[in-house]
Design a protein around this motif. Structure first.
Motif, mmCIF file in Angstrom:
data_model
loop_
_atom_site.group_PDB
_atom_site.id
_atom_site.type_symbol
_atom_site.label_atom_id
_atom_site.label_comp_id
_atom_site.label_asym_id
_atom_site.label_seq_id
_atom_site.Cartn_x
_atom_site.Cartn_y
_atom_site.Cartn_z
ATOM 1 N N ARG A 21 0.815 -1.343 -0.024
ATOM 2 C CA ARG A 21 0.059 0.037 -0.044
ATOM 3 C C ARG A 21 0.891 1.195 0.032
ATOM 4 N NH1 ARG A 21 -5.300 1.169 2.040
ATOM 5 N NH2 ARG A 21 -5.687 3.118 3.155
ATOM 6 N N ARG A 25 1.272 4.139 -3.279
ATOM 7 C CA ARG A 25 0.993 5.404 -2.920
ATOM 8 C C ARG A 25 1.940 6.382 -3.186
ATOM 9 N NH1 ARG A 25 -2.187 6.604 2.531
ATOM 10 N NH2 ARG A 25 -2.607 8.596 1.416
ATOM 11 N N GLU A 29 2.345 9.059 -6.302
ATOM 12 C CA GLU A 29 3.005 10.543 -6.145
ATOM 13 C C GLU A 29 4.056 10.628 -6.910
ATOM 14 O OE1 GLU A 29 3.873 10.714 -1.781
ATOM 15 O OE2 GLU A 29 1.883 10.241 -1.242
ATOM 16 N N THR A 50 -6.776 1.452 -1.452
ATOM 17 C CA THR A 50 -5.656 2.068 -2.003
ATOM 18 C C THR A 50 -5.821 2.621 -3.185
ATOM 19 O OG1 THR A 50 -4.332 0.155 -0.902
ATOM 20 C CG2 THR A 50 -3.048 1.404 -2.476
ATOM 21 N N LEU A 53 -7.654 5.964 -2.373
ATOM 22 C CA LEU A 53 -6.609 7.144 -2.063
ATOM 23 C C LEU A 53 -5.882 7.565 -3.156
ATOM 24 C CD1 LEU A 53 -5.558 5.230 1.101
ATOM 25 C CD2 LEU A 53 -6.865 7.051 1.167
ATOM 26 N N ILE A 54 -5.394 6.977 -3.764
ATOM 27 C CA ILE A 54 -4.507 7.426 -5.015
ATOM 28 C C ILE A 54 -5.552 8.409 -5.998
ATOM 29 C CG2 ILE A 54 -3.069 6.658 -7.213
ATOM 30 C CD1 ILE A 54 -2.183 4.229 -5.478
#
Length: 251
Positions: A21, A25, A29, A50, A53-54
């Motif tokens: 995870r 991420r 980024e 996950t 969230l990304i």
């Protein structure tokens, strides 16, 4: 300013929680398009899936259900990555499990379950990635999740040590076999990292930390930083290497 992985497509197995995870991420980024591959996307640590969230943070990600003990699932995850992003540039064979018991108590089902995930999954994940990278004719990067258990013995961990020892040497072999194809293959060999899986056995955790010179557990984000180094051009002359990050445990 462009990220270190801008324009790259990455596939991370076991990316619903823990180290996977954090890697997914961070890679997003840094500009990578990420396939989150797992048997579920409801992380044991809680919180949002996950890939959500990304995307909420402005990155590009998709979730693909993948049982790494199945070679066909791994091939399908690679295909889904190529279909979505046009290539596979980085393969992270991260998914893994652990079962502690003395060898005299291990049965064949225990052995098959753990080896199918920890070693077979890495082997056929690497195979699927290499086949795609050869078709692309542009090279690529494979990072395998090994462990300090892949370079030394640990108490009542014959299964885990056997699987991770296999990952450690498979990494070296694939680097030799495919260096001429500009495919770099490296591994991470973490020590005690604070994840849902490792914290299940507090007694074992305490024993390892007592022998760790830095006196603390590592964090998944620190594993992700090491993975970013191996995935990026900063390590362009590094292949066949097992990067130990254990707070000094093996020293």
């Amino acid at each position: 300013m462009a990220g270190k992985l801008s324009g790259k497509a990455a596939l991370v197995t076991g990316a619903s929680s823990g180290n996977g995870r954090a890697i997914a991420r961070l890679f997003a980024e840094e500009g990578a398009s990420v396939t989150v591959a797992d048997i579920r996307d409801d992380p044991r640590m809680g919180g949002e899936p996950t890939h959500e969230l990304i995307t909420a943070a402005g990155g590009e990600a998709q979730y693909v259900e993948c049982d790494v003990s199945s070679a066909s699932d791994l091939r399908a995850a690679v295909s889904a990555t190529v279909d979505a992003y046009g290539s596979l540039d980085i393969m992270i064979n991260n998914a893994g499990v652990e079962r502690q018991r003395p060898i005299e108590e291990v049965d064949e089902d225990d052995y098959d379950w753990l080896m199918d995930i920890n070693l077979k999954g890495v082997y056929f994940g690497s195979q699927a990635a290499i086949q795609q990278m050869l078709d692309q004719d542009g090279g690529g990067v494979i990072i395998n999740m090994s462990s300090i258990a892949g370079i030394r013995g640990l108490d009542e961990s014959s299964l885990y040590c056997t699987s991770k020892g296999g990952v450690t040497n498979l990494t070296r072999e694939l680097a030799v076999e495919h260096g001429e194809n500009d495919i770099r293959v490296n591994a991470l060999n973490p020590g005690f990292i604070e994840t849902a899986m490792t914290m299940e056995d507090g007694e074992t955790a305490g024993g390892i930390l007592e022998q760790t010179p830095l006196g603390r557990a590592g964090q998944p984000e620190e594993v992700a930083d090491a993975a970013l180094f191996l995935a990026s051009d900063q390590s362009s002359f590094v292949t066949g290497h097992n990067l130990v990050m254990d707070g000094g445990f093996t020293a």
